[in-house]
Design a protein around this motif. Structure first.
Motif, PDB file in Angstrom:
ATOM      1  N   GLU A   6       0.860  -1.101  -0.038  1.00 46.29           N
ATOM      2  CA  GLU A   6      -0.027  -0.116   0.239  1.00 46.29           C
ATOM      3  C   GLU A   6       0.846   1.251  -0.163  1.00 46.29           C
ATOM      4  N   SER A   7       0.152   2.193  -0.548  1.00 51.12           N
ATOM      5  CA  SER A   7       1.056   3.721  -0.474  1.00 51.12           C
ATOM      6  C   SER A   7      -0.134   4.764  -0.563  1.00 51.12           C
ATOM      7  N   CYS A  22      -2.731   0.305  -4.075  1.00 51.52           N
ATOM      8  CA  CYS A  22      -2.177  -1.139  -3.527  1.00 51.52           C
ATOM      9  C   CYS A  22      -1.712  -1.857  -4.751  1.00 51.52           C
ATOM     10  N   THR A 109      -1.176   1.222   5.635  1.00 53.84           N
ATOM     11  CA  THR A 109      -0.825   2.494   5.558  1.00 53.84           C
ATOM     12  C   THR A 109      -1.716   3.528   6.373  1.00 53.84           C
TER      13      THR A 109
END
Length: 115
Positions: A6-7, A22, A109
């Motif tokens: 994730e980010s 994701c 995240t």
């Protein structure tokens, strides 16, 4: 077999927007569902939004009209566009992939909504 990364999390003011990504390490064409869960401190993990095999989507009542889930199969990536964020949206957000034989989770995240 499949890793999810994730980010896009971070700190945002109430009313702001954030887009989570994701990325899967391999093709996610074979899936039963893929989506996002979240867990706030002291609370149970809850479903936020998911895409079900066949293309339908489900959203938690608390995020309907504010969040949109989408996917880019060519990039093996699913997104969560969040708008009109509220302090109660603060949580760790986890990507989830359910396949016929396995279930995978990302590392999470952090999303913090605060003025």
């Amino acid at each position: 077999q499949v890793q999810l990364v994730e980010s896009g999390g971070g700190l945002v003011q109430p009313g702001g927007s954030l887009r989570l990504s994701c990325a899967a390490s391999r093709s996610i064409f074979n899936f039963n569902s893929m989506g996002w869960y979240r867990q706030a401190p002291g609370k149970q993990r809850e479903l936020v939004a998911k895409i079900i095999r066949g293309g339908s989507t489900n959203y938690a009542d608390s995020v309907k009209g504010r969040f949109t889930i989408s996917g880019d199969m060519a990039k093996n990536t699913v997104y969560l566009q969040m708008s009109s964020l509220k302090p109660e949206d603060t949580a760790v957000y986890y990507c989830n992939l359910r396949q016929p034989t396995n279930t995978y989770w990302g590392q999470g995240t952090q999303v913090t909504v605060s003025s």
